[in-house]
Design a protein around this motif. Structure first.
Motif, PDB file in Angstrom:
ATOM      1  N   LEU A  71       0.807  -1.205  -0.128  1.00 51.87           N
ATOM      2  CA  LEU A  71       0.202  -0.131   0.070  1.00 51.87           C
ATOM      3  C   LEU A  71       0.985   1.144  -0.088  1.00 51.87           C
ATOM      4  CD1 LEU A  71      -2.940   0.937  -0.016  1.00 51.87           C
ATOM      5  CD2 LEU A  71      -2.593   1.065   2.484  1.00 51.87           C
ATOM      6  N   ALA A  72       0.627   2.319  -0.908  1.00 48.71           N
ATOM      7  CA  ALA A  72       1.181   3.444  -0.878  1.00 48.71           C
ATOM      8  C   ALA A  72       0.683   4.697  -0.382  1.00 48.71           C
ATOM      9  CB  ALA A  72       1.794   3.574  -2.392  1.00 48.71           C
ATOM     10  N   LEU A  73      -0.744   4.780  -0.867  1.00 42.62           N
ATOM     11  CA  LEU A  73      -1.656   5.871  -0.494  1.00 42.62           C
ATOM     12  C   LEU A  73      -2.945   5.596  -0.263  1.00 42.62           C
ATOM     13  CD1 LEU A  73      -2.018   8.894  -1.197  1.00 42.62           C
ATOM     14  CD2 LEU A  73      -2.648   8.355  -3.460  1.00 42.62           C
ATOM     15  N   LEU A  74      -3.536   6.182   0.670  1.00 40.45           N
ATOM     16  CA  LEU A  74      -4.723   6.050   1.087  1.00 40.45           C
ATOM     17  C   LEU A  74      -5.439   7.532   0.739  1.00 40.45           C
ATOM     18  CD1 LEU A  74      -5.162   4.636   4.941  1.00 40.45           C
ATOM     19  CD2 LEU A  74      -5.707   3.709   2.670  1.00 40.45           C
ATOM     20  N   GLN A  75      -6.021   7.565  -0.237  1.00 40.01           N
ATOM     21  CA  GLN A  75      -6.561   8.776  -0.753  1.00 40.01           C
ATOM     22  C   GLN A  75      -8.336   8.740  -0.446  1.00 40.01           C
ATOM     23  OE1 GLN A  75      -4.648  11.131  -2.370  1.00 40.01           O
ATOM     24  NE2 GLN A  75      -6.520  12.687  -2.673  1.00 40.01           N
TER      25      GLN A  75
ATOM     26  N   THR B  84     -21.892   7.831  -1.771  1.00 41.06           N
ATOM     27  CA  THR B  84     -23.367   8.339  -1.571  1.00 41.06           C
ATOM     28  C   THR B  84     -24.030   8.636  -0.390  1.00 41.06           C
ATOM     29  OG1 THR B  84     -24.010   6.083  -1.716  1.00 41.06           O
ATOM     30  CG2 THR B  84     -23.653   7.169  -4.201  1.00 41.06           C
ATOM     31  N   THR B  85     -23.255   7.887   0.681  1.00 40.86           N
ATOM     32  CA  THR B  85     -23.601   8.349   1.971  1.00 40.86           C
ATOM     33  C   THR B  85     -23.052   9.558   2.666  1.00 40.86           C
ATOM     34  OG1 THR B  85     -22.128   6.950   2.966  1.00 40.86           O
ATOM     35  CG2 THR B  85     -24.340   5.741   2.467  1.00 40.86           C
ATOM     36  N   GLY B  86     -22.160   9.875   2.071  1.00 40.24           N
ATOM     37  CA  GLY B  86     -21.427  11.071   2.311  1.00 40.24           C
ATOM     38  C   GLY B  86     -20.189  10.749   3.384  1.00 40.24           C
ATOM     39  N   VAL B  87     -20.014   9.592   3.540  1.00 42.44           N
ATOM     40  CA  VAL B  87     -18.990   8.752   4.413  1.00 42.44           C
ATOM     41  C   VAL B  87     -17.773   8.968   3.910  1.00 42.44           C
ATOM     42  CG1 VAL B  87     -18.142   7.004   6.060  1.00 42.44           C
ATOM     43  CG2 VAL B  87     -20.519   7.589   6.014  1.00 42.44           C
ATOM     44  N   SER B  88     -16.625   9.551   4.293  1.00 42.24           N
ATOM     45  CA  SER B  88     -15.445   9.621   3.347  1.00 42.24           C
ATOM     46  C   SER B  88     -14.700   8.344   3.655  1.00 42.24           C
ATOM     47  CB  SER B  88     -14.703  10.877   3.931  1.00 42.24           C
ATOM     48  OG  SER B  88     -13.408  11.104   3.278  1.00 42.24           O
ATOM     49  N   LYS B  89     -14.034   7.593   2.585  1.00 45.27           N
ATOM     50  CA  LYS B  89     -13.574   6.381   2.481  1.00 45.27           C
ATOM     51  C   LYS B  89     -12.137   6.627   2.073  1.00 45.27           C
ATOM     52  CE  LYS B  89     -16.833   4.840  -0.074  1.00 45.27           C
ATOM     53  NZ  LYS B  89     -17.695   5.850  -0.261  1.00 45.27           N
ATOM     54  N   GLY B  90     -11.281   5.803   2.330  1.00 41.14           N
ATOM     55  CA  GLY B  90      -9.997   5.920   2.078  1.00 41.14           C
ATOM     56  C   GLY B  90      -9.621   4.746   0.839  1.00 41.14           C
ATOM     57  N   ALA B  91      -9.574   5.083  -0.248  1.00 40.50           N
ATOM     58  CA  ALA B  91      -9.190   4.349  -1.577  1.00 40.50           C
ATOM     59  C   ALA B  91      -7.727   3.583  -1.451  1.00 40.50           C
ATOM     60  CB  ALA B  91      -9.322   5.104  -3.001  1.00 40.50           C
ATOM     61  N   MET B  92      -7.607   2.447  -1.584  1.00 39.46           N
ATOM     62  CA  MET B  92      -6.230   1.927  -1.227  1.00 39.46           C
ATOM     63  C   MET B  92      -5.559   1.677  -2.491  1.00 39.46           C
ATOM     64  SD  MET B  92      -6.995  -0.984   1.795  1.00 39.46           S
ATOM     65  CE  MET B  92      -8.188  -1.889   0.699  1.00 39.46           C
ATOM     66  N   LEU B  93      -4.680   2.716  -2.559  1.00 47.31           N
ATOM     67  CA  LEU B  93      -3.823   2.522  -3.939  1.00 47.31           C
ATOM     68  C   LEU B  93      -2.432   2.005  -3.469  1.00 47.31           C
ATOM     69  CD1 LEU B  93      -5.001   5.882  -5.284  1.00 47.31           C
ATOM     70  CD2 LEU B  93      -5.824   3.717  -5.840  1.00 47.31           C
ATOM     71  N   THR B  94      -2.255   1.058  -4.413  1.00 41.31           N
ATOM     72  CA  THR B  94      -0.652   0.554  -4.138  1.00 41.31           C
ATOM     73  C   THR B  94       0.412   1.141  -5.030  1.00 41.31           C
ATOM     74  OG1 THR B  94      -1.061  -1.105  -6.020  1.00 41.31           O
ATOM     75  CG2 THR B  94      -1.574  -1.857  -3.609  1.00 41.31           C
ATOM     76  N   HIS B  95       1.825   0.570  -4.634  1.00 40.52           N
ATOM     77  CA  HIS B  95       2.695   1.230  -5.605  1.00 40.52           C
ATOM     78  C   HIS B  95       2.534   0.796  -7.058  1.00 40.52           C
ATOM     79  CE1 HIS B  95       5.745   2.777  -2.647  1.00 40.52           C
ATOM     80  NE2 HIS B  95       5.060   1.859  -1.853  1.00 40.52           N
TER      81      HIS B  95
END
Length: 541
Positions: A188-192, A197-208
């Motif tokens: 894992l490199a980045l949690l963006q 749609t519920t308005g809850v902010s979620k961390g997209a898991m982006l790897t190297h």
């Protein structure tokens, strides 16, 4: 660009020996060490200087801060030279970056710090009170402070208990032995963080692998003689680096291409942007509709030398066709529109200088990116027929951080990402975004989710019901309008907006607020958001 070249990314990763996003910087340092990598204001970093300082930061993180591979480091900064130093240093050390908007309120920052489990943060010193206010509810242990002009006027001693200055961190790191970069493309490199749609902010898991794939896919677009000249090309970069588009293109891809990138500290400051455009013989510019409109209306715009400009890139928000036509008439260079989303690292499709231009379309998919449009049952629809856009490719995220249920809603078992956008695909693969399936509002390139605004308004004791919608806005793309019905007449529009201002970042603030005795509902009592959106859009037009 056709998506037919399967295996391209894997072959390029192997050919370049990539195992970490930091390898982009290593190669740039070896190829053109004295080339200016980034500048901001009057300061600049060569690739060699960037590499040295990123290495010092990596050593500090591992040897002094005691952070281990996989630990999360939050960055809460405006555009500045410290940003790429921190990014490449942290990634070399195996840490995971968490980009955080410096305009966040305490509630927004608390959620992101807590959800990501960040153990350390590099933050602009004036934002320390915000960090202090939420720290007890997070795992933050290390607070590293920096000022905007730290590299020009370095501060080494911190006057704040429990904090360390960024320049002192570099000094401490320089005294330690080198850190070997952490290898592993699937680390894992980045949690963006993005919304839902519920308005809850979620961390997209982006790897190297995801991030490097998107950089390599983007570089492939320019694989034509003379199209890109690393030793000459200068990119003006006003968009904030905490936004995934700017992070990937203006930071990572710029290093991968060997460009000189000029950061604008605050893209809303048109004087600063215009000044940079006058000082540098720039050939590339990245922006959004709002920026292009503002620049063209600036009194100094016509004094800029556009003779070197190859093209401008628009992304993060739809480009108004009239804005594109006016820009080309004034500058002689086109704006090429791109499309992407956080969950795809982010670039999916774009046009280039060599692409046939079709007004209203955003170009073709990047190499090794598959696109399809489907109906509500997931069946493919014919060309030129509206359907939900799905995509598949090596840049697609691994899922949402600690949210398997939300992941399952957008990722199919065979790897297709459901974008939630309604699009047309023609026979040649050109993409046209028609509408959004979600109720998301796109304000100056930032996602604004109606439920989040509605939740804030509903906290006011006088509010009975409310609905937030997006309305067309010539400057921002969309603006937020809220319809409110009240329990009593003890408040007015101004008081409600002041209430919102306490809890919402500036770009989420309603631009319009309309009081109504009753809001329209279905027979079962569901608020008719679409009806209100249509009414508001018609009124705005």
């Amino acid at each position: 660009m056709s998506a037919s070249a399967q295996g391209y990314v894997a072959a390029e990763l192997a050919r370049g020996g990539y195992q970490n996003v930091h390898d982009l910087l290593s190669q740039a340092c070896a190829t053109h060490p004295q080339r200016t990598a980034f500048s901001c204001g009057d300061d600049h970093l060569t690739y060699a200087e960037l590499g040295s300082r990123a290495d010092a930061f990596a050593r500090y993180l591992r040897y002094h801060a005691g952070l281990q591979p996989g630990d999360r480091l939050a960055l809460q900064l405006p555009n500045c030279l410290q940003y790429p130093i921190a990014v490449f240093g942290a990634l070399k050390a195996g840490l995971v970056i968490v980009n955080t908007n410096p305009q966040y309120t305490a509630a927004e920052a608390r959620h992101q710090f807590h959800d990501s489990g960040a153990k350390a943060i590099l933050v602009l010193d004036r934002l320390l009170p915000l960090v202090r206010a939420v720290q007890a509810d997070t795992e933050l242990q290390q607070i590293i402070l920096t000022s905007v002009d730290d590299l020009q006027q370095p501060i080494y001693e911190s006057q704040e208990d429990g904090t360390l200055r960024f320049m002192q961190a570099l000094r401490l790191g320089e005294q330690r032995s080198p850190v070997q970069r952490e290898a592993g493309l699937d680390r894992l490199a980045l949690l963006q963080y993005t919304g839902g749609t519920t308005g809850v902010s979620k961390g997209a898991m982006l790897t190297h692998r995801n991030l490097l794939a998107n950089v390599l896919q983007t570089i492939e677009l320019f694989d034509q003689p003379g199209l890109l000249e690393p030793e000459k090309d200068v990119r003006i970069a006003p968009l904030p680096l905490y936004h995934i588009m700017a992070f990937a293109t203006n930071c990572l891809s710029s290093v991968g291409m060997g460009l000189h990138t000029v950061f604008i500290r605050d893209g809303r400051n048109l004087d600063e942007t215009i000044g940079a455009m006058q000082r540098h013989p720039f050939s590339l510019l990245s922006g959004i509709n709002t920026l292009f409109v503002g620049l063209m209306n600036h009194p100094e715009f016509r004094r800029i030398d556009f003779s070197h400009l190859k093209w401008a890139t628009s992304g993060g928000a739809p480009l108004n066709s009239e804005v594109g036509r006016r820009w080309q008439a004034l500058t002689g260079a086109p704006i090429r529109e791109g499309f992407g989303l956080t969950e795809a690292s982010p670039v999916v499709a774009t046009g280039t200088q060599l692409s046939p231009y079709r007004e209203g379309y955003i170009g073709q998919a990047l190499i090794e990116t598959e696109l399809r449009t489907v109906d509500d049952e997931g069946n493919d629809v014919p060309p030129e027929t509206p359907g939900e856009l799905w995509l598949r490719g090596p840049q697609v995220m691994q899922g949402y951080w600690q949210r398997p249920d939300e992941t399952a809603k957008v990722l199919t078992p065979d790897g297709w990402l459901k974008t939630g956008d309604i699009a047309l695909l023609d026979a040649d693969g050109f993409v046209k975004i028609v509408d959004r399936k979600k109720d998301m509002i796109l304000v100056s390139g930032f996602n604004v989710f109606p439920n989040e605004i509605e939740d804030v308004l509903m906290q006011h004791p006088s509010v009975r019901e409310c609905v937030a919608v997006g309305v067309p806005d010539a400057r921002k793309g969309e603006a937020v309008k809220v319809f409110v019905s009240l329990k009593d007449d003890t408040v007015d529009e101004r008081a409600l907006l002041e209430h919102c201002r306490q809890y919402l970042t500036g770009y989420k603030m309603p631009s319009f607020l309309e009081l109504r005795d009753e809001l329209p509902k279905t027979a079962v009592g569901k608020l008719l958001r679409r009806q209100l959106r249509d009414e508001a859009s018609a009124a705005a037009s």
